[in-house]
Design an enzyme around this catalytic site. Structure first.
Site, PDB file in Angstrom:
ATOM      1  N   ASN A 166      50.215  64.276  22.356  1.00  0.00           N
ATOM      2  CA  ASN A 166      50.734  63.702  21.122  1.00  0.00           C
ATOM      3  C   ASN A 166      50.799  64.788  20.057  1.00  0.00           C
ATOM      4  OD1 ASN A 166      50.922  61.076  22.096  1.00  0.00           O
ATOM      5  ND2 ASN A 166      48.912  60.490  21.357  1.00  0.00           N
TER       6      ASN A 166
ATOM      7  N   ARG B 223      51.708  58.921  27.319  1.00  0.00           N
ATOM      8  CA  ARG B 223      51.159  60.117  27.971  1.00  0.00           C
ATOM      9  C   ARG B 223      50.636  59.801  29.365  1.00  0.00           C
ATOM     10  NH1 ARG B 223      46.705  62.324  24.491  1.00  0.00           N
ATOM     11  NH2 ARG B 223      46.432  60.107  24.133  1.00  0.00           N
TER      12      ARG B 223
END
Length: 97
Positions: free
Chosen positions: A29, A11
């Site tokens: 996520n 990320r």
């Protein structure tokens, strides 16, 4: 994105790459171990980000990238709903969720 994409800095790396390319949006996520990302920008910049997502950062092993184009109205509606819940409406930049 699917594969080894959680616990490897995916990320943060995706957000860095998106900002470098001038792409706005977010990344998060998902409970099933995948990563979801929404990107907005010029077609060339978004395509470059999608290409990068196919590799990901060092330590990741991306096995699948699913890309879907959505209308600007759909993005705006979704973002307005989310920002209303979060108490703001800043659409600039790229966010890690």
């Amino acid at each position: 994105m699917r594969g080894r994409v959680q616990g490897v800095g995916f990320r943060a790396s995706a957000a860095h790459e998106a900002r470098r390319l001038g792409v706005g949006g977010w990344v998060r996520n998902l409970p099933d171990g995948s990563v979801e990302l929404e990107a907005r920008g010029t077609p060339a910049a978004v395509d470059a980000l999608v290409t990068w997502l196919g590799q990901g950062p060092r330590g990741a092993r991306v096995t699948a990238v699913e890309a879907h184009e959505v209308s600007t109205a759909e993005i705006a509606e979704t973002e307005d709903e989310i920002q209303d819940r979060l108490g703001g409406n800043d659409r600039d930049g790229f966010e890690i969720r």
